[in-house]
Design a protein around this motif. Sequence first.
Motif, PDB file in Angstrom:
ATOM      1  N   PHE A 113       5.522  14.198 -18.780  1.00  0.00           N
ATOM      2  CA  PHE A 113       5.797  13.090 -19.700  1.00  0.00           C
ATOM      3  C   PHE A 113       6.958  13.421 -20.637  1.00  0.00           C
ATOM      4  CE2 PHE A 113       1.175  11.624 -19.194  1.00  0.00           C
ATOM      5  CZ  PHE A 113       1.529  10.677 -18.235  1.00  0.00           C
ATOM      6  N   GLU A 114       7.013  14.665 -21.099  1.00  0.00           N
ATOM      7  CA  GLU A 114       8.117  15.047 -21.977  1.00  0.00           C
ATOM      8  C   GLU A 114       9.435  15.060 -21.210  1.00  0.00           C
ATOM      9  OE1 GLU A 114       6.752  18.703 -23.756  1.00  0.00           O
ATOM     10  OE2 GLU A 114       5.698  17.607 -25.345  1.00  0.00           O
TER      11      GLU A 114
ATOM     12  N   ALA B  15      10.149  13.081 -18.800  1.00  0.00           N
ATOM     13  CA  ALA B  15      10.490  11.674 -18.600  1.00  0.00           C
ATOM     14  C   ALA B  15      10.726  10.948 -19.922  1.00  0.00           C
ATOM     15  CB  ALA B  15       9.393  10.977 -17.809  1.00  0.00           C
ATOM     16  N   ASN B  16      10.683  11.701 -21.030  1.00  0.00           N
ATOM     17  CA  ASN B  16      10.890  11.143 -22.370  1.00  0.00           C
ATOM     18  C   ASN B  16       9.838  10.080 -22.724  1.00  0.00           C
ATOM     19  OD1 ASN B  16      12.192  11.272 -24.804  1.00  0.00           O
ATOM     20  ND2 ASN B  16      13.710   9.716 -24.278  1.00  0.00           N
ATOM     21  N   ARG B  17       8.593  10.319 -22.315  1.00  0.00           N
ATOM     22  CA  ARG B  17       7.482   9.436 -22.652  1.00  0.00           C
ATOM     23  C   ARG B  17       6.592  10.156 -23.654  1.00  0.00           C
ATOM     24  NH1 ARG B  17       6.035   4.900 -19.711  1.00  0.00           N
ATOM     25  NH2 ARG B  17       4.832   4.636 -21.613  1.00  0.00           N
TER      26      ARG B  17
ATOM     27  N   ASP C  52       4.951   9.055 -26.165  1.00  0.00           N
ATOM     28  CA  ASP C  52       3.688   8.384 -26.462  1.00  0.00           C
ATOM     29  C   ASP C  52       2.574   8.837 -25.525  1.00  0.00           C
ATOM     30  OD1 ASP C  52       5.194   7.138 -24.406  1.00  0.00           O
ATOM     31  OD2 ASP C  52       4.074   5.261 -24.630  1.00  0.00           O
ATOM     32  N   LEU C  53       2.881   8.952 -24.233  1.00  0.00           N
ATOM     33  CA  LEU C  53       1.877   9.414 -23.275  1.00  0.00           C
ATOM     34  C   LEU C  53       1.614  10.909 -23.418  1.00  0.00           C
ATOM     35  CD1 LEU C  53       3.055   7.423 -20.127  1.00  0.00           C
ATOM     36  CD2 LEU C  53       1.143   6.889 -21.645  1.00  0.00           C
TER      37      LEU C  53
END
Length: 147
Positions: A67-68, A70-72, A74-75
Motif C-alpha cells: 500500500f505504501e 502504491a501511495n495508498r 489510507d489503506l
Amino acid sequence: MSLKAKLKEQQILAMRAKDKVRLGTIRMLLAAIKQIEIDNKVELIDDEVMAVVIKSVKQRKDSIAQFEKANRIDLADIEKAELEILQEFLPQALTSEEVKTLIKQAIASSGANGMQDMGKVMGLLKKDIQGRADMGEVSALVRASLA
C-alpha cells in the motif's frame, strides 16, 4: 489460558468497548483459526494458533509495504492498526543478542560445520524463536555464522 480462549475473551471485551477495529481484527483471526480447524477436522493447539497469528502479522506487513508503494496511505494506516492489535498476541520479542546466543547454542548442539547443516540449525531454532523474531533475519544470521 489457551491463546484461543484469550482471543475469544478479547473479542468480548472489544464488543463491550465498541472498538470496531479491534473487534474486526480479532474476528478475522478467529475466523482463520476456525477455517483451519474445519478444513483439517482438528482442534488447534496453542502452537498452531500462534502460527496463524504469525501468518496474519506477515500478511499485514506485506500489505503495508504494498500500500505504501502504491501511495495508498489510507489503506496502509488500516493495516498498521490491525498489525498493532495482532502483535499483542505474539510472545515478547527477543533482542538481537538473545537471538545470536540461541544461534550459537543451536550450532554447537547440532555440530554444524557449514552451510549444508543450515537445515539442522534452523530446525532447532524454529521451536524457540518462532513468533519471537523474524525468521528471515534469523536465517540470514545463521547463514553468516555458518559461512
